[in-house]
Motif scaffolding. Structure first.
Motif, PDB file in Angstrom:
ATOM      1  N   PHE A 134      31.412  10.030  88.725  1.00 41.16           N
ATOM      2  CA  PHE A 134      32.725  10.511  89.152  1.00 41.16           C
ATOM      3  C   PHE A 134      33.706  10.547  87.977  1.00 41.16           C
ATOM      4  CE2 PHE A 134      36.811  10.264  91.379  1.00 41.16           C
ATOM      5  CZ  PHE A 134      36.643  11.271  92.312  1.00 41.16           C
ATOM      6  N   PHE A 135      33.641   9.516  87.121  1.00 37.17           N
ATOM      7  CA  PHE A 135      34.511   9.467  85.945  1.00 37.17           C
ATOM      8  C   PHE A 135      33.752   9.870  84.683  1.00 37.17           C
ATOM      9  CE2 PHE A 135      37.155   6.939  88.720  1.00 37.17           C
ATOM     10  CZ  PHE A 135      38.435   7.210  88.294  1.00 37.17           C
ATOM     11  N   GLU A 152      37.060  18.999  92.960  1.00 39.03           N
ATOM     12  CA  GLU A 152      36.281  18.042  93.736  1.00 39.03           C
ATOM     13  C   GLU A 152      36.814  16.627  93.580  1.00 39.03           C
ATOM     14  OE1 GLU A 152      31.569  17.018  94.502  1.00 39.03           O
ATOM     15  OE2 GLU A 152      32.191  18.146  92.734  1.00 39.03           O
ATOM     16  N   ARG A 153      37.208  16.271  92.367  1.00 45.53           N
ATOM     17  CA  ARG A 153      37.712  14.908  92.116  1.00 45.53           C
ATOM     18  C   ARG A 153      39.107  14.711  92.700  1.00 45.53           C
ATOM     19  NH1 ARG A 153      33.848  15.948  88.606  1.00 45.53           N
ATOM     20  NH2 ARG A 153      32.672  14.229  87.663  1.00 45.53           N
ATOM     21  N   LEU A 154      39.957  15.743  92.575  1.00 51.78           N
ATOM     22  CA  LEU A 154      41.288  15.620  93.155  1.00 51.78           C
ATOM     23  C   LEU A 154      41.213  15.533  94.677  1.00 51.78           C
ATOM     24  CD1 LEU A 154      43.342  18.139  90.963  1.00 51.78           C
ATOM     25  CD2 LEU A 154      43.280  15.640  90.814  1.00 51.78           C
ATOM     26  N   HIS A 155      40.224  16.186  95.272  1.00 51.26           N
ATOM     27  CA  HIS A 155      40.045  16.122  96.715  1.00 51.26           C
ATOM     28  C   HIS A 155      39.681  14.708  97.167  1.00 51.26           C
ATOM     29  CE1 HIS A 155      39.041  17.446 100.760  1.00 51.26           C
ATOM     30  NE2 HIS A 155      37.862  16.833 100.644  1.00 51.26           N
ATOM     31  N   ALA A 156      38.972  13.950  96.325  1.00 51.23           N
ATOM     32  CA  ALA A 156      38.533  12.598  96.703  1.00 51.23           C
ATOM     33  C   ALA A 156      39.575  11.526  96.382  1.00 51.23           C
ATOM     34  CB  ALA A 156      37.229  12.259  95.974  1.00 51.23           C
ATOM     35  N   ARG A 169      40.446  15.881  81.464  1.00 52.54           N
ATOM     36  CA  ARG A 169      38.999  15.816  81.211  1.00 52.54           C
ATOM     37  C   ARG A 169      38.239  16.949  81.891  1.00 52.54           C
ATOM     38  NH1 ARG A 169      34.631  16.282  79.899  1.00 52.54           N
ATOM     39  NH2 ARG A 169      32.942  14.766  79.700  1.00 52.54           N
ATOM     40  N   PHE A 170      38.714  17.366  83.082  1.00 57.71           N
ATOM     41  CA  PHE A 170      37.935  18.334  83.864  1.00 57.71           C
ATOM     42  C   PHE A 170      38.778  19.571  84.161  1.00 57.71           C
ATOM     43  CE2 PHE A 170      36.582  14.015  85.074  1.00 57.71           C
ATOM     44  CZ  PHE A 170      35.258  14.050  84.670  1.00 57.71           C
ATOM     45  N   ASN A 171      38.080  20.621  84.574  1.00 58.29           N
ATOM     46  CA  ASN A 171      38.752  21.838  85.027  1.00 58.29           C
ATOM     47  C   ASN A 171      37.836  22.563  86.010  1.00 58.29           C
ATOM     48  OD1 ASN A 171      36.855  23.396  83.433  1.00 58.29           O
ATOM     49  ND2 ASN A 171      38.108  22.892  81.662  1.00 58.29           N
ATOM     50  N   GLY A 172      38.400  23.515  86.731  1.00 56.11           N
ATOM     51  CA  GLY A 172      37.610  24.278  87.689  1.00 56.11           C
ATOM     52  C   GLY A 172      37.153  23.443  88.866  1.00 56.11           C
TER      53      GLY A 172
END
Length: 671
Positions: free
Chosen positions: A107-108, A38-42, A30-33
């Motif tokens: 977030f999602f 930021e989401r993978l960090h959380a 769904r996301f990139n960059g």
């Protein structure tokens, strides 16, 4: 237990890993960059509690209790429900908690949550379906190697599909389905799990010829229940199969998984009766679980079935009382009984002291009295033996039952006991009167549960020793003639299983009455005689004609029917209840009828018994019949015949020459 725990742990780990992977892949897709980083960090903060919550949701929907090799649509539905709960949870958390207090943005997001839902279903359901397909492929290969019998399957699609799955899983072995015949024409041309529907039942000869021409000759036919329904015309199907010389089997059980499935030869008896009377299994389990049971005459066809059924319903111990050593050895050698707590003793119910000792040692809770002499012609000639066994032997069993304080005695009687015209009917009716008098003497004491003594009247039992059906089959196999005593003679029929279940059901009702408030109405309000609802009686002449046609012949053309005349002690019709017997409504018991007692005063009864003993001692038949005429008024109106007993054909189990109708079972008991 350890193996199951290990498998459950593996499933939990798999589903938790699948949950974490679904979340991670959702972010990656769904996301990139920077949004992705930021989401993978959380994730280390949010993922562990969510995975733990997901494990609880999976447990709530019982995803860990299903075996992957049997994964099916209900399991997939559980996965969809669990994934939906998790997606909804993410939606609530994202919109209510995360966006407003932690990050200030979603977030999602709705698109990511929808993507997560799809991925979660795929990661949970995919491995299960893949594992099932792997097992299915291996079982198909194994089944194909083991299948040695080219077979046609007969019946409707829904039932055939279950049977084919059972063949694929190995529950039904050694069959190689080559085609299906359906009673519904609209199913022709379809396939069911890769097996083609080649036509209707009427196409049997054509389909068999076509397969033989293609190099796959059919060697067996297997029918599911829908193929034997009346609307499917099973008579014609059997006749066609026999003309082709193909063995026809029926499926003995048809459940969702068919783990206990089996095949049995299709017998003519399977088509002769009305639908089998259903029983209340929980009721019989409550009655017999943990109980100690004695079955007299337990080596006979009915007695052995009572033993098997009592064991199936949870009896703790069963004692077979049998006077025949071969019969006792036969039942104790049966595989189902040999491994259970079933024992046996050689004892004659005429031997009072021996019987009392056996009962005192075993201490039964229930006694089922199936021992008797039952063949009408023999008892007409050897009348003293019938009185000694059917009357005095039954008295001994009743006294022994009362002496040990058993909860109930069920005496097996016959429909010939009503308006009796034979020694069999008279002796069994007198034994019924003894049971009723003893039962009345127990009263309805509030401080103790009385022993119940009741009787069960049988019609003719298909499959019992002496049944008319195997005699007709043997005569047809010899090419005839089929012998019938009288074309207008009619009889009630029941299966051996129905007969045994009727005995147990009667015991359950009598036992319940002994403890119920209805006893306060008096002993004459309790049921004393029980009879199965056997539908309409069957004309023996019609039975003979139908069996000839089922064998593929025409009566009167291929095989003759010979009328030999009734034997001494026989009548054209049987009666279930006497005119003076008041009927009883049995609440909660379908398929069974009952009547209240009609018994003599105990003092009068004792006088009749003494006179019978004296008549037997001095071989005075007139004196014995005078007692029966006094005790049973209908007996005095019988035809007075004393014809000698004709010779018996050496290869048939009945007296009176070849007459099968005279051989039809007069009652369902065996000594």
């Amino acid at each position: 237990m350890q193996k199951r725990t290990y498998k459950n742990a593996v499933m939990v780990v798999h589903d938790c890993v699948a949950t974490a992977l679904a979340v991670i892949l959702t972010f990656v897709f769904r996301f990139n960059g920077d949004p992705l980083a930021e989401r993978l960090h959380a994730l280390p903060l949010l993922l562990p509690p969510f995975v733990l919550f997901a494990a609880l949701v999976y447990a709530r929907f019982r995803l860990y209790r299903t075996k992957w090799r049997f994964a099916s649509l209900p399991d997939l539905a559980g996965i969809v429900r669990a994934a939906s709960v998790l997606a909804l949870t993410l939606l609530v958390l994202d919109y209510v908690l995360v966006s407003s207090t932690m990050y200030g943005f979603y977030f999602f997001g709705k698109i990511a949550i929808g993507l997560y839902w799809v991925l979660q279903i795929f990661l949970l359901g995919g491995p299960r379906l893949a594992f099932r397909y792997l097992k299915y492929t291996r079982s198909r290969q194994s089944q194909a190697r083991a299948a040695t019998t080219p077979t046609l399957l007969l019946g409707r699609g829904s039932e055939i599909e279950i049977l084919v799955r059972a063949i694929e899983s190995g529950s039904v072995r050694r069959l190689a389905p080559k085609g299906i015949l359906s009673p519904r024409a609209d199913e022709t041309g379809q396939t069911m799990r890769g097996v083609p529907v080649l036509g209707c039942f009427a196409d049997l000869e054509r389909v068999v010829a076509d397969l033989a021409r293609d190099g796959t000759p059919v060697r067996r036919l297997v029918a599911v229940p829908s193929a034997l329904a009346p609307e499917a015309e099973p008579d014609d199907l059997i006749a066609r199969a026999r003309r082709l010389g193909l063995p026809l089997s029926r499926v003995t059980s048809l459940g969702e998984n068919m783990r206990d499935a089996g095949l049995a030869p299709l017998e003519i008896e399977d088509l002769l009766l009305r639908p089998t009377v259903a029983i209340d299994r929980p009721r019989l389990e409550r009655l017999l679980t943990g109980a100690r049971v004695i079955v007299t005459g337990g080596g006979g066809s009915i007695g052995s079935e009572i033993c098997a059924r009592a064991l199936a319903f949870g009896a703790a111990a069963i004692l077979v009382v049998e006077s025949s050593e071969p019969a006792l050895h036969g039942i104790l050698s049966q595989p189902d009984l040999a491994e259970a707590d079933v024992t046996g003793v050689l004892a004659d119910i005429r031997d009072r002291d021996r019987l009392l000792a056996v009962f005192a040692e075993f201490r039964p809770d229930y006694v089922f009295h199936a021992a008797a002499l039952k063949q009408v012609p023999y008892l007409e000639r050897d009348w003293t033996e019938g009185i000694k066994t059917n009357v005095f032997g039954s008295i001994n069993v009743a006294d022994a039952t009362l002496a040990v304080g058993a909860r109930a005695l069920v005496m097996i009687s016959t429909d010939k006991a009503i308006e009796p015209v034979s020694q069999l009917g008279a002796t069994k009716r007198f034994a019924e009167m003894v049971a009723q008098a003893y039962d009345a003497a127990q009263g309805c004491a509030a401080d103790a549960v009385p022993t119940r003594l009741i009787a069960v009247r049988f019609g003719n039992v298909l499959g019992s020793v002496g049944s008319v059906v195997p005699v007709f089959k043997a005569q047809i196999a010899r090419g005839g003639p089929v012998t019938v005593t009288d074309p207008e003679m009619v009889r009630y029929f029941m299966t051996v299983r129905e007969a045994a279940d009727l005995v147990l059901t009667a015991a359950s009702h009598a036992d319940r009455e002994a403890r119920a408030a209805t006893c306060a109405g008096g002993v004459d309000q309790r049921a004393a005689v029980y009879v199965l609802k056997m539908g309409q009686p069957v004309r023996i002449g019609d039975l003979a004609e139908r069996m000839i046609r089922l064998a593929g012949f025409e009566p009167g053309i291929d095989i003759d029917i010979l009328h030999t005349g009734s034997r001494p002690g026989e009548r054209l019709n049987e009666i279930l209840f006497a005119r003076e017997e008041p009927r009883v409504a049995l609440d909660g018991i379908d398929g069974v009828m009952a009547a209240r007692p009609v018994f003599a005063d105990r003092t009068v009864l004792d006088g009749w018994i003494a006179r019978l003993q004296a008549a037997v001692a001095c071989q005075d038949r007139a004196a014995a019949e005078a007692v029966f005429e006094e005790a049973i008024p209908d007996f005095r109106n019988r035809p007075k015949t004393t014809a000698p007993l004709p010779a018996t054909e050496p290869d048939q189990p009945f007296p009176v020459g070849p007459s099968p109708k005279s051989r039809e079972p007069t009652a369902a008991f065996r000594h």
